[in-house]
Motif scaffolding. Sequence first.
Motif, PDB file in Angstrom:
ATOM      1  N   PHE A 185       0.849  -1.187   0.000  1.00  0.00           N
ATOM      2  CA  PHE A 185       0.000   0.000   0.000  1.00  0.00           C
ATOM      3  C   PHE A 185       0.889   1.244   0.000  1.00  0.00           C
ATOM      4  N   SER A 186       0.547   2.229  -0.813  1.00  0.00           N
ATOM      5  CA  SER A 186       1.397   3.423  -0.862  1.00  0.00           C
ATOM      6  C   SER A 186       0.685   4.587  -1.535  1.00  0.00           C
ATOM      7  N   ASP A 187       1.023   5.810  -1.111  1.00  0.00           N
ATOM      8  CA  ASP A 187       0.693   7.046  -1.818  1.00  0.00           C
ATOM      9  C   ASP A 187       1.998   7.625  -2.335  1.00  0.00           C
ATOM     10  N   ILE A 188       1.948   8.333  -3.438  1.00  0.00           N
ATOM     11  CA  ILE A 188       3.195   8.910  -3.944  1.00  0.00           C
ATOM     12  C   ILE A 188       3.737   9.954  -2.973  1.00  0.00           C
ATOM     13  N   SER A 189       2.842  10.560  -2.178  1.00  0.00           N
ATOM     14  CA  SER A 189       3.254  11.553  -1.175  1.00  0.00           C
ATOM     15  C   SER A 189       2.293  11.502   0.004  1.00  0.00           C
ATOM     16  N   GLU A 190       2.814  11.716   1.197  1.00  0.00           N
ATOM     17  CA  GLU A 190       1.953  11.781   2.371  1.00  0.00           C
ATOM     18  C   GLU A 190       1.061  13.015   2.350  1.00  0.00           C
ATOM     19  N   THR A 191       1.464  14.019   1.578  1.00  0.00           N
ATOM     20  CA  THR A 191       0.725  15.275   1.506  1.00  0.00           C
ATOM     21  C   THR A 191       0.066  15.416   0.136  1.00  0.00           C
ATOM     22  N   ASN A 192      -1.249  15.650   0.128  1.00  0.00           N
ATOM     23  CA  ASN A 192      -1.928  15.934  -1.133  1.00  0.00           C
ATOM     24  C   ASN A 192      -1.469  17.282  -1.669  1.00  0.00           C
ATOM     25  N   LEU A 193      -1.563  17.460  -2.974  1.00  0.00           N
ATOM     26  CA  LEU A 193      -1.235  18.741  -3.587  1.00  0.00           C
ATOM     27  C   LEU A 193      -2.489  19.420  -4.106  1.00  0.00           C
ATOM     28  N   LYS A 194      -2.417  20.734  -4.226  1.00  0.00           N
ATOM     29  CA  LYS A 194      -3.489  21.516  -4.826  1.00  0.00           C
ATOM     30  C   LYS A 194      -3.467  21.313  -6.341  1.00  0.00           C
ATOM     31  N   MET A 195      -4.645  21.147  -6.917  1.00  0.00           N
ATOM     32  CA  MET A 195      -4.733  20.970  -8.359  1.00  0.00           C
ATOM     33  C   MET A 195      -4.317  22.247  -9.090  1.00  0.00           C
ATOM     34  N   THR A 196      -3.464  22.099 -10.092  1.00  0.00           N
ATOM     35  CA  THR A 196      -3.028  23.236 -10.894  1.00  0.00           C
ATOM     36  C   THR A 196      -4.011  23.477 -12.043  1.00  0.00           C
ATOM     37  N   PHE A 197      -3.863  24.618 -12.688  1.00  0.00           N
ATOM     38  CA  PHE A 197      -4.740  24.917 -13.822  1.00  0.00           C
ATOM     39  C   PHE A 197      -4.604  23.896 -14.948  1.00  0.00           C
ATOM     40  N   PRO A 198      -3.369  23.501 -15.347  1.00  0.00           N
ATOM     41  CA  PRO A 198      -3.270  22.480 -16.402  1.00  0.00           C
ATOM     42  C   PRO A 198      -3.959  21.161 -16.029  1.00  0.00           C
ATOM     43  N   ILE A 199      -3.930  20.789 -14.765  1.00  0.00           N
ATOM     44  CA  ILE A 199      -4.638  19.579 -14.328  1.00  0.00           C
ATOM     45  C   ILE A 199      -6.142  19.770 -14.488  1.00  0.00           C
ATOM     46  N   HIS A 200      -6.663  20.908 -14.044  1.00  0.00           N
ATOM     47  CA  HIS A 200      -8.085  21.226 -14.242  1.00  0.00           C
ATOM     48  C   HIS A 200      -8.462  21.126 -15.718  1.00  0.00           C
ATOM     49  N   GLN A 201      -7.636  21.734 -16.557  1.00  0.00           N
ATOM     50  CA  GLN A 201      -7.918  21.782 -17.987  1.00  0.00           C
ATOM     51  C   GLN A 201      -7.941  20.379 -18.585  1.00  0.00           C
ATOM     52  N   CYS A 202      -6.983  19.549 -18.209  1.00  0.00           N
ATOM     53  CA  CYS A 202      -6.906  18.192 -18.746  1.00  0.00           C
ATOM     54  C   CYS A 202      -8.130  17.377 -18.332  1.00  0.00           C
TER      55      CYS A 202
END
Length: 330
Positions: free
Chosen positions: A161-178
């Motif tokens: 079991f794993s997450d790439i990071s213990e901390t979530n990140l805020k979605m960027t505009f390019p992520i929203h757009q995609c």
Amino acid sequence: MGLCLSDEQGKWTEIGAIINFSDPLLSTVAEHKESYNLPFFDAELIQLSLPDIFIVYGDMRLKKRQIRFRSTNEPDFVELHFSLVGGGIMKNHINGHVHQFDALQHNIIYSPEFDGTGQYSIDKKHQFFEVHFSKNYFLGLVADSGDLLSRFCEKVDQHHFSDISETNLKMTFPIHQCIREIMSCNLSGKLKVLYLQSKCIELLSLQAQAFEQSANNKSRSVLKSAYERDCIQYAETYLTTHRQKPPTLTELAKIAGINEFKLKNGFKEVFGNTVFGYLNDVRLSEAREQLLSGTTIKAISDDLGYASVQHFSTAFRKKYGLSPGKVKLN
């Protein structure tokens, strides 16, 4: 998604079973829309299946604060998770891990099994978007792609079991757009398969880049406290809300409660763009959507606060390589 939900009497209801998830001969996208109206849970889901990739997104509204759910016969996959509206807490009783997502946060998750609980606000909409890659396909895509991804892939390969990071990140505009481009895709047949494959890989690339950059920036970040990071998030919210008449950089710094230096550098650190470069992307993306919906060029220019139609047209052509008129005609 392959989940079973339990009511207060212990009766289980299955939702979102994956179809044709790994069929290499699938030449079209299998699409399913489902609605659920249960005593404890309402939801509308859209599911898209293509070779080695499964996409699911939708809205859900809970009628009680905590629900019990578990995974059911799902393929071994890696999940790109995006919390669009609302948030919640998910606890996996198998390994004791807790996932907590707020609105507009994302992470990359490998959870071979789930049996646990979810806690959400009652009678509030929660909107999510997920892309699931089959495990072997994912490992092949990201081989030798950076230290952070390599460590994550080692755990995935070992079935940990794993997450790439213990901390979530805020979605960027390019992520929203995609994500918007995936949700609004109106192609059909093999073209739709190819388009969605490319967009899902692009989304994975954007996420991986964001997490690698975040890991590299932690030691030299200009933002030294949670308060300063909150100020940057508030600045982004205020800026996009007032995009028709945006504040100056000095005004935005005062509104957000942070100095100009930290606003400029912290904003680029968090969102990967300058303050007004980010604003320009937001406005032009909204302009493109309005053009496609039939709004006139002058109305869009006025609505989004451009000094003139010519100024708007120049900015739009620079961003998309086409004039607003050609986009509208197409």
